[in-house]
Design a protein around this motif. Structure first.
Motif, PDB file in Angstrom:
ATOM      1  N   VAL A   1       0.839  -1.201   0.000  1.00 56.02           N
ATOM      2  CA  VAL A   1       0.000   0.000   0.000  1.00 56.02           C
ATOM      3  C   VAL A   1       0.871   1.246   0.000  1.00 56.02           C
ATOM      4  CG1 VAL A   1      -1.661   1.348   1.345  1.00 56.02           C
ATOM      5  CG2 VAL A   1      -1.983  -1.117   1.072  1.00 56.02           C
ATOM      6  N   ASP A   2       1.943   1.254   0.775  1.00 54.43           N
ATOM      7  CA  ASP A   2       2.851   2.405   0.790  1.00 54.43           C
ATOM      8  C   ASP A   2       3.446   2.640  -0.591  1.00 54.43           C
ATOM      9  OD1 ASP A   2       2.403   2.885   3.453  1.00 54.43           O
ATOM     10  OD2 ASP A   2       4.215   1.870   4.151  1.00 54.43           O
ATOM     11  N   ARG A   3       3.881   1.570  -1.232  1.00 60.00           N
ATOM     12  CA  ARG A   3       4.495   1.704  -2.560  1.00 60.00           C
ATOM     13  C   ARG A   3       3.476   2.166  -3.599  1.00 60.00           C
ATOM     14  NH1 ARG A   3       9.540  -0.541  -3.489  1.00 60.00           N
ATOM     15  NH2 ARG A   3      10.479  -1.686  -1.744  1.00 60.00           N
ATOM     16  N   LEU A   4       2.279   1.624  -3.519  1.00 58.19           N
ATOM     17  CA  LEU A   4       1.243   2.020  -4.473  1.00 58.19           C
ATOM     18  C   LEU A   4       0.870   3.480  -4.267  1.00 58.19           C
ATOM     19  CD1 LEU A   4      -0.702   1.107  -6.739  1.00 58.19           C
ATOM     20  CD2 LEU A   4      -2.366   0.531  -4.940  1.00 58.19           C
ATOM     21  N   ARG A   5       0.762   3.906  -3.010  1.00 63.33           N
ATOM     22  CA  ARG A   5       0.453   5.306  -2.728  1.00 63.33           C
ATOM     23  C   ARG A   5       1.524   6.222  -3.294  1.00 63.33           C
ATOM     24  NH1 ARG A   5       1.105   5.236   2.318  1.00 63.33           N
ATOM     25  NH2 ARG A   5      -1.005   4.654   2.982  1.00 63.33           N
ATOM     26  N   THR A   6       2.787   5.862  -3.133  1.00 56.96           N
ATOM     27  CA  THR A   6       3.886   6.669  -3.661  1.00 56.96           C
ATOM     28  C   THR A   6       3.808   6.779  -5.177  1.00 56.96           C
ATOM     29  OG1 THR A   6       5.340   6.064  -1.823  1.00 56.96           O
ATOM     30  CG2 THR A   6       6.398   6.854  -3.842  1.00 56.96           C
ATOM     31  N   GLU A   7       3.525   5.669  -5.840  1.00 64.92           N
ATOM     32  CA  GLU A   7       3.437   5.655  -7.301  1.00 64.92           C
ATOM     33  C   GLU A   7       2.279   6.517  -7.789  1.00 64.92           C
ATOM     34  OE1 GLU A   7       5.311   4.212  -9.629  1.00 64.92           O
ATOM     35  OE2 GLU A   7       6.687   3.098  -8.336  1.00 64.92           O
ATOM     36  N   MET A   8       1.119   6.372  -7.188  1.00 60.68           N
ATOM     37  CA  MET A   8      -0.052   7.104  -7.660  1.00 60.68           C
ATOM     38  C   MET A   8       0.025   8.583  -7.317  1.00 60.68           C
ATOM     39  SD  MET A   8      -3.152   4.308  -7.224  1.00 60.68           S
ATOM     40  CE  MET A   8      -4.364   5.372  -7.998  1.00 60.68           C
ATOM     41  N   ALA A   9       0.640   8.914  -6.181  1.00 57.06           N
ATOM     42  CA  ALA A   9       0.777  10.326  -5.801  1.00 57.06           C
ATOM     43  C   ALA A   9       1.724  11.070  -6.736  1.00 57.06           C
ATOM     44  CB  ALA A   9       1.279  10.435  -4.363  1.00 57.06           C
ATOM     45  N   ALA A  10       2.628  10.341  -7.386  1.00 56.49           N
ATOM     46  CA  ALA A  10       3.613  10.970  -8.269  1.00 56.49           C
ATOM     47  C   ALA A  10       3.081  11.212  -9.678  1.00 56.49           C
ATOM     48  CB  ALA A  10       4.865  10.097  -8.340  1.00 56.49           C
ATOM     49  N   LEU A  11       1.878  10.753  -9.970  1.00 55.16           N
ATOM     50  CA  LEU A  11       1.321  10.915 -11.314  1.00 55.16           C
ATOM     51  C   LEU A  11       1.008  12.382 -11.604  1.00 55.16           C
ATOM     52  CD1 LEU A  11      -1.163   7.903 -11.305  1.00 55.16           C
ATOM     53  CD2 LEU A  11       1.002   8.040 -12.568  1.00 55.16           C
ATOM     54  N   THR A  12       1.213  12.765 -12.858  1.00 58.88           N
ATOM     55  CA  THR A  12       0.866  14.114 -13.301  1.00 58.88           C
ATOM     56  C   THR A  12      -0.526  14.092 -13.909  1.00 58.88           C
ATOM     57  OG1 THR A  12       3.171  14.676 -13.757  1.00 58.88           O
ATOM     58  CG2 THR A  12       1.480  16.011 -14.837  1.00 58.88           C
ATOM     59  N   VAL A  13      -1.439  14.822 -13.283  1.00 54.15           N
ATOM     60  CA  VAL A  13      -2.820  14.916 -13.757  1.00 54.15           C
ATOM     61  C   VAL A  13      -3.007  16.278 -14.415  1.00 54.15           C
ATOM     62  CG1 VAL A  13      -5.250  14.802 -13.116  1.00 54.15           C
ATOM     63  CG2 VAL A  13      -3.554  13.466 -11.834  1.00 54.15           C
ATOM     64  N   GLY A  14      -3.525  16.293 -15.629  1.00 56.61           N
ATOM     65  CA  GLY A  14      -3.704  17.596 -16.258  1.00 56.61           C
ATOM     66  C   GLY A  14      -4.033  17.534 -17.728  1.00 56.61           C
ATOM     67  N   ASP A  15      -3.596  18.535 -18.447  1.00 58.47           N
ATOM     68  CA  ASP A  15      -3.892  18.720 -19.866  1.00 58.47           C
ATOM     69  C   ASP A  15      -3.481  17.484 -20.668  1.00 58.47           C
ATOM     70  OD1 ASP A  15      -4.137  19.504 -22.485  1.00 58.47           O
ATOM     71  OD2 ASP A  15      -2.795  21.231 -22.331  1.00 58.47           O
ATOM     72  N   PRO A  16      -4.424  16.793 -21.289  1.00 58.09           N
ATOM     73  CA  PRO A  16      -4.075  15.567 -22.008  1.00 58.09           C
ATOM     74  C   PRO A  16      -3.250  15.811 -23.273  1.00 58.09           C
ATOM     75  CG  PRO A  16      -6.370  16.117 -22.390  1.00 58.09           C
ATOM     76  CD  PRO A  16      -5.869  17.068 -21.334  1.00 58.09           C
ATOM     77  N   THR A  17      -3.168  17.051 -23.736  1.00 56.20           N
ATOM     78  CA  THR A  17      -2.325  17.339 -24.894  1.00 56.20           C
ATOM     79  C   THR A  17      -0.865  17.536 -24.509  1.00 56.20           C
ATOM     80  OG1 THR A  17      -2.651  19.743 -24.811  1.00 56.20           O
ATOM     81  CG2 THR A  17      -4.278  18.454 -26.036  1.00 56.20           C
ATOM     82  N   ASP A  18      -0.588  17.609 -23.210  1.00 51.17           N
ATOM     83  CA  ASP A  18       0.771  17.782 -22.710  1.00 51.17           C
ATOM     84  C   ASP A  18       1.465  16.425 -22.648  1.00 51.17           C
ATOM     85  OD1 ASP A  18       3.105  18.179 -21.173  1.00 51.17           O
ATOM     86  OD2 ASP A  18       2.170  19.791 -20.025  1.00 51.17           O
ATOM     87  N   GLU A  19       2.658  16.342 -23.233  1.00 52.50           N
ATOM     88  CA  GLU A  19       3.399  15.084 -23.274  1.00 52.50           C
ATOM     89  C   GLU A  19       3.706  14.541 -21.884  1.00 52.50           C
ATOM     90  OE1 GLU A  19       4.148  13.378 -25.936  1.00 52.50           O
ATOM     91  OE2 GLU A  19       3.687  14.811 -27.531  1.00 52.50           O
ATOM     92  N   GLU A  20       3.763  15.391 -20.879  1.00 52.00           N
ATOM     93  CA  GLU A  20       4.136  14.961 -19.528  1.00 52.00           C
ATOM     94  C   GLU A  20       2.944  14.466 -18.717  1.00 52.00           C
ATOM     95  OE1 GLU A  20       7.336  14.813 -18.697  1.00 52.00           O
ATOM     96  OE2 GLU A  20       7.682  15.496 -20.765  1.00 52.00           O
ATOM     97  N   THR A  21       1.749  14.581 -19.246  1.00 50.02           N
ATOM     98  CA  THR A  21       0.553  14.183 -18.495  1.00 50.02           C
ATOM     99  C   THR A  21       0.414  12.665 -18.443  1.00 50.02           C
ATOM    100  OG1 THR A  21      -0.668  16.219 -18.952  1.00 50.02           O
ATOM    101  CG2 THR A  21      -1.972  14.252 -18.492  1.00 50.02           C
ATOM    102  N   ASP A  22       0.180  12.145 -17.236  1.00 52.32           N
ATOM    103  CA  ASP A  22      -0.069  10.716 -17.045  1.00 52.32           C
ATOM    104  C   ASP A  22      -1.567  10.401 -17.021  1.00 52.32           C
ATOM    105  OD1 ASP A  22       2.733   9.962 -16.550  1.00 52.32           O
ATOM    106  OD2 ASP A  22       2.503  11.077 -14.677  1.00 52.32           O
ATOM    107  N   VAL A  23      -2.341  11.278 -16.386  1.00 50.16           N
ATOM    108  CA  VAL A  23      -3.782  11.059 -16.202  1.00 50.16           C
ATOM    109  C   VAL A  23      -4.530  12.286 -16.697  1.00 50.16           C
ATOM    110  CG1 VAL A  23      -5.618  10.606 -14.536  1.00 50.16           C
ATOM    111  CG2 VAL A  23      -3.354   9.591 -14.199  1.00 50.16           C
ATOM    112  N   GLY A  24      -5.424  12.073 -17.641  1.00 44.87           N
ATOM    113  CA  GLY A  24      -6.204  13.175 -18.178  1.00 44.87           C
ATOM    114  C   GLY A  24      -7.568  13.257 -17.521  1.00 44.87           C
TER     115      GLY A  24
END
Length: 455
Positions: free
Chosen positions: A278-301
């Protein structure tokens, strides 16, 4: 029918529905065209499919932008989807002739006996918005190669994708009748299925939609293939590589903003490694970039529609009210667009929505179990049976557990996805029938047994 950018909530385009006369014209064109198309040699059909792959590759960026604009898919993932569509066309351009050649069967001396694979006719495809190109191409490529023609009823919010797909086939040299779009309301689909010119139906969508289509097609004694929802278990055993399991688990839960039937949805974790995972999964999901889906750096639109986001949040709230704990996220983002935070729920009661319903968005439900047997039991405690994952450092153990899980596909120590070379589909409320590989191309054919004796 309107296309709305889910990242900005602005209207992109609108499309008029086809009236009864337009639908009639397309059905007639499909039936007449089929009589010609079925006579085309398999080599001709394969060559045209290879041309579709070329068109997709040449216009990859354009098609990816259309997907991203209409349903919010991060642009890198949209390009990957176009690439996969090109590969499935290449695959059947190379393999269709082998899959469809007559199967010789020895029965009696002196008799020639074989099974021939012949096309059925016009096939109606009712397709979803979440993979607006891939879901269509994984059906259309084998169906067309087999000699069928296609009528595409796409989701209302991705009509730009539907028209682009029709243009792809036209640009590759396919006749107009080979793949036609039907812009009709859901309530009109039953009338299309009932039409004698439609010989079979395939649907990817919800369980409710699958039941409706299967009921109507069954009343007409027409073949159906259904790929429906999933609540895939992600089983982490006590000897798993937790670092890799958490990395892949995060990707599997949030890819395509979690809007995937085969996403990891229920994380079933052995108690000996539960806290660390759970700690590892939380770290991974918290590090995701959420935002503009046209941006190459976005992980979650954004999610594809406002109602989808709102329904997901309602499921989270009802699960929390039932006793679940929010470890991460748990709220829509306070900004324009239909964004939802990557979310982790723990302590989920087995009767909470996060346990019993499909969460079609970036929300992971984590369950703690005390044994391998308990993990298998919980993995199978669902109305769905599409995909599953097992994580263990013992290959033999992984295979043994995979054989016990009730699903159409089980991956050990790997990301669950569809592969061209493997049949794809589910059991239970996840549907029936198979797509891809040889099994997929033989779903919409007449398996004709032929016996030839001397006079």
């Amino acid at each position: 029918m309107q296309s709305v950018d889910p990242a900005t909530e602005t209207r992109i385009d609108s499309f008029d529905r086809h009236d009864a006369a337009a639908v009639e014209k397309r059905l007639d064109r499909a039936q007449r065209g089929f009589e010609t198309w079925r006579e085309r040699s398999i080599t001709d059909r394969q060559a045209l499919l290879a041309g579709v792959s070329d068109v997709l590759e040449a216009n990859e960026s354009e098609y990816a932008r259309t997907m991203t604009a209409e349903m919010g898919k991060p642009i890198e993932q949209a390009r990957a989807e176009v690439q996969k569509c090109a590969r499935v066309c290449e695959y059947y351009a190379e393999q269709a002739g082998t899959f469809l050649q007559d199967d010789r069967v020895a029965v009696e001396p002196g008799a020639k006996t074989f099974v021939a694979y012949e096309p059925l006719g016009p096939v109606l495809a009712v397709m979803p918005w979440n993979y607006p190109f891939w879901q269509v191409f994984r059906f259309a490529a084998p169906a067309l190669a087999a000699g069928n023609v296609c009528l595409l009823k796409h989701a209302p919010n991705v009509q730009g994708c539907a028209e682009a797909i029709a243009d792809v086939f036209e640009a590759a040299g396919f006749p107009e009748y080979a793949l036609q779009t039907l812009r009709v309301a859901d309530e009109t689909v039953a009338d299309v299925i009932a039409d004698d010119r439609v010989r079979a139906v395939t649907l990817t969508g919800s369980v409710a939609a699958g039941r409706a289509v299967a009921s109507e097609a069954g009343a007409q004694l027409k073949k159906t293939v259904l790929e429906l929802g999933g609540s895939d278990p992600f089983v982490v055993l006590d000897d798993a590589d937790l670092e890799r399991a958490a990395t892949v688990g995060c990707q599997s839960r949030t890819y395509n903003t979690g809007q995937s039937c085969i996403a990891a949805k229920r994380f079933v974790v052995h108690t000996d490694v539960y806290d660390e995972f759970v700690d590892r999964l939380r770290t991974e999901m918290a590090a995701l970039t959420v935002g503009d889906p046209t941006d190459e750096e976005t992980d979650v639109g954004p999610m594809a529609r406002a109602d989808l986001r709102d329904d997901l949040h309602d499921q989270v709230e009802r699960s929390v009210a039932a006793g679940a704990t929010v470890e991460l996220g748990g709220e829509p983002l306070d900004r324009d667009g239909y964004f939802y935070q990557p979310t982790i729920l723990t302590d989920v009661p087995t009767d909470a929505p996060a346990a019993t319903e499909e969460l079609f968005g970036p929300v992971a439900a984590v369950f703690e179990v005390e044994s391998e047997a308990a993990a298998v039991a919980l993995a199978n405690d669902t109305e769905y049976g599409l995909g599953a994952t097992v994580w263990t450092n013992d290959r033999g153990r992984g295979e043994a557990v995979a054989r016990e899980i009730e699903a159409g596909c089980v991956f050990v120590n790997e990301f669950v996805t569809s592969h061209l070379e493997l049949p794809f589909g589910g059991i239970k409320n996840s549907g029936y029938g198979r797509e891809l590989a040889g099994e997929g191309i033989r779903e919409f054919v007449n398996r004709k047994s032929v016996w030839v004796s001397d006079p």
